[in-house]
Design a protein around this motif. Structure first.
Motif, PDB file in Angstrom:
ATOM      1  N   TYR A  29       0.790  -1.233   0.000  1.00  0.00           N
ATOM      2  CA  TYR A  29       0.000   0.000   0.000  1.00  0.00           C
ATOM      3  C   TYR A  29       0.822   1.283   0.000  1.00  0.00           C
ATOM      4  N   PHE A  37      -5.875  -0.865  -5.061  1.00  0.00           N
ATOM      5  CA  PHE A  37      -6.866  -1.450  -4.151  1.00  0.00           C
ATOM      6  C   PHE A  37      -8.243  -0.804  -4.358  1.00  0.00           C
ATOM      7  N   ILE A  40      -9.685  -2.559  -7.164  1.00  0.00           N
ATOM      8  CA  ILE A  40     -10.137  -3.907  -6.762  1.00  0.00           C
ATOM      9  C   ILE A  40     -11.526  -3.817  -6.127  1.00  0.00           C
ATOM     10  N   TYR A  46     -14.811  -8.811  -6.753  1.00  0.00           N
ATOM     11  CA  TYR A  46     -14.419  -8.563  -5.359  1.00  0.00           C
ATOM     12  C   TYR A  46     -15.685  -8.188  -4.571  1.00  0.00           C
ATOM     13  N   LEU A  48     -16.485  -8.443  -1.465  1.00  0.00           N
ATOM     14  CA  LEU A  48     -16.423  -8.082  -0.032  1.00  0.00           C
ATOM     15  C   LEU A  48     -17.000  -6.689   0.255  1.00  0.00           C
ATOM     16  N   GLY A 157     -13.924  -4.241   6.575  1.00  0.00           N
ATOM     17  CA  GLY A 157     -13.309  -4.589   5.291  1.00  0.00           C
ATOM     18  C   GLY A 157     -12.538  -5.895   5.296  1.00  0.00           C
ATOM     19  N   SER A 158     -12.742  -6.743   6.304  1.00  0.00           N
ATOM     20  CA  SER A 158     -11.971  -7.997   6.462  1.00  0.00           C
ATOM     21  C   SER A 158     -10.470  -7.727   6.520  1.00  0.00           C
ATOM     22  N   ASN A 159     -10.100  -6.564   7.040  1.00  0.00           N
ATOM     23  CA  ASN A 159      -8.668  -6.279   7.221  1.00  0.00           C
ATOM     24  C   ASN A 159      -8.018  -7.265   8.192  1.00  0.00           C
ATOM     25  N   ASN A 162      -6.046 -10.300   6.772  1.00  0.00           N
ATOM     26  CA  ASN A 162      -4.676 -10.280   6.260  1.00  0.00           C
ATOM     27  C   ASN A 162      -3.667 -10.704   7.334  1.00  0.00           C
ATOM     28  N   TYR A 202      -9.814 -13.056  -6.085  1.00  0.00           N
ATOM     29  CA  TYR A 202      -8.388 -12.741  -5.951  1.00  0.00           C
ATOM     30  C   TYR A 202      -7.605 -13.067  -7.220  1.00  0.00           C
ATOM     31  N   THR A 209      -5.751  -7.503  -9.694  1.00  0.00           N
ATOM     32  CA  THR A 209      -5.170  -8.109  -8.488  1.00  0.00           C
ATOM     33  C   THR A 209      -3.720  -8.512  -8.741  1.00  0.00           C
ATOM     34  N   PHE A 212      -1.752  -5.434  -8.385  1.00  0.00           N
ATOM     35  CA  PHE A 212      -1.723  -5.090  -6.956  1.00  0.00           C
ATOM     36  C   PHE A 212      -0.640  -5.929  -6.256  1.00  0.00           C
ATOM     37  N   GLU A 278       0.603 -12.697   0.461  1.00  0.00           N
ATOM     38  CA  GLU A 278      -0.578 -12.256   1.224  1.00  0.00           C
ATOM     39  C   GLU A 278      -1.427 -13.443   1.654  1.00  0.00           C
ATOM     40  N   SER A 280      -5.511 -14.018   2.880  1.00  0.00           N
ATOM     41  CA  SER A 280      -6.825 -13.378   3.048  1.00  0.00           C
ATOM     42  C   SER A 280      -7.723 -14.433   3.669  1.00  0.00           C
TER      43      SER A 280
HETATM   44  C1  AVI Z   1      -7.383  -5.270   2.448  1.00  0.00           C
HETATM   45  N1  AVI Z   1      -7.674  -6.692   2.381  1.00  0.00           N
HETATM   46  C2  AVI Z   1      -8.781  -7.052   3.284  1.00  0.00           C
HETATM   47  C3  AVI Z   1      -7.855  -7.208   1.015  1.00  0.00           C
HETATM   48  C4  AVI Z   1      -8.207  -8.729   1.072  1.00  0.00           C
HETATM   49  O1  AVI Z   1      -9.284  -9.066   0.612  1.00  0.00           O
HETATM   50  O2  AVI Z   1      -7.401  -9.490   1.582  1.00  0.00           O
HETATM   51  C5  AVI Z   1      -6.627  -6.997   0.152  1.00  0.00           C
HETATM   52  C6  AVI Z   1      -6.734  -7.636  -1.207  1.00  0.00           C
HETATM   53  N2  AVI Z   1      -5.855  -8.449  -1.737  1.00  0.00           N
HETATM   54  C7  AVI Z   1      -6.223  -8.815  -2.928  1.00  0.00           C
HETATM   55  N3  AVI Z   1      -7.398  -8.271  -3.195  1.00  0.00           N
HETATM   56  C8  AVI Z   1      -7.737  -7.499  -2.123  1.00  0.00           C
END
Ligand code: AVI
Length: 319
Positions: A29, A37, A40, A46, A48, A157-159, A162, A202, A209, A212, A278, A280
């Motif tokens: 970031y 992001f 995304i 996406y 979420l 945001g389901s942070n 991560n 993803y 993505t 990203f 990462e 998720s």
């Molecule tokens: C910020 N976070 C919750 C996102 C996730 O869904 O893990 C980051 C992300 N990575 C890929 N797409 C979005």
């Protein structure tokens, strides 16, 4: 050198100097990563962001009703507030009820905070907003002083996803330590679901993505003069339906060497060697009950969207 910069350097040394290779997703970031992001969050795959928006739009009355135990004169503290687009739905409902509260959005990006404050002040003239710039870690320390007023902490945001479970528990324990007996935590958690839906979120066909994920390498090029050719990596996503963990990787298509002059580093890649970038995490009620229990909290209520893809859990201190 700022703390965040030097910790990026440490993460590169540690993560690319060892086997298997890894780089933490929090370093995606920068300005470019933030912009990717935002793209995304607008993608149809996406789900979420839309799920959490739907929950807030459809259930704001029930959510704000559930904040009643806080009493009057509370602080609404949001970790990683970003552009606050979902939170404004809750703010609107709290203001409509004429409740006495202050909004304390926290973000690492001063730019994001300034944009957010401007937007909210224009929309809600009577809103008392106290933006706080810093990492979650800095702010947790500062939150020790915010004990006099009851508060609800938003971590949306389901942070939390991560973080691996032990890190998530550690982080929530630190939050718990700054919570008073009537304080609440609203925690946004993506749920386990049909695995293909997770994978598609993803691994979008437009490659947003992928860009990203590759921004980690582009950042090393920009900030440390490295010569990563990101075309030589593929973006790879996996999802384990048992643990609920989605994992992102960058996989080298062939063997090559990368130079990072400013860190005086050479990094060798074998063909098909990976960098794990990462996780998720996707949750279910059992897992969340376990995490809450390990943290010294309990689930007071939960709010889900019409497809059951996502949940906002309201956590409280056991009475
Ligand atoms: C910020 N976070 C919750 C996102 C996730 O869904 O893990 C980051 C992300 N990575 C890929 N797409 C979005």
């Amino acid at each position: 050198m700022k703390k965040s910069e030097s910790s990026f350097e440490a993460a590169i040394r540690e993560g690319l100097g060892n086997y298997p290779k890894r780089l933490p997703s929090r370093f995606i970031y920068d300005k470019e990563g933030d912009a990717l992001f935002r793209r995304i969050m607008d993608m149809p795959e996406y789900y979420l962001t839309n799920c959490e928006t739907e929950i807030f739009e459809q259930q704001k009355v029930q959510i704000i009703d559930a904040l009643e135990p806080l009493g009057e004169g509370f602080d609404l503290v949001e970790l990683g507030a970003g552009d606050g687009s979902k939170t404004r739905i809750l703010l609107d409902e709290i203001i409509r009820r004429d409740m006495d509260f202050r909004y304390l959005p926290i973000d690492i990006s001063q730019n994001a905070l300034s944009g957010l404050s401007k937007k909210l002040v224009a929309e809600f003239t009577e809103l008392e907003i106290l933006p706080q710039q810093g990492t979650y870690f800095d702010i947790l320390e500062e939150m020790q002083q915010w004990k006099e007023r009851p508060k609800v902490i938003l971590f949306l945001g389901s942070n939390i996803g991560n973080l691996l479970h032990p890190q998530a528990i550690d982080f929530l324990q630190k939050l718990r330590a700054v919570m008073g007996p009537s304080d609440l935590l609203l925690l946004g958690c993506d749920q386990k679901k049909e695995p293909q839906i997770v994978l598609d979120a993803y691994n979008d066909p437009a490659g947003i993505t992928e860009a990203f994920n590759k921004n980690l390498l582009e950042r090393i090029n920009r900030e440390y003069g490295a010569d990563f050719d990101t075309e030589r990596f593929i973006h790879w996503e996996t999802y384990d339906p048992e643990s609920g963990t989605a994992r992102s990787y960058l996989v080298a298509r062939e063997s090559f060497e990368v130079t990072i002059p400013d860190l005086d580093m050479q990094v060798n890649f074998e063909a098909w060697e990976s960098i794990h970038t990462e996780i998720s995490q996707k949750y279910d009620n059992r897992t969340l009950e376990w995490i809450a229990g390990e943290t010294g909290l309990e689930i007071a209520a939960s709010f889900t969207d019409s497809r059951g893809y996502y949940k906002d859990y309201l956590l409280q201190v056991p009475k």
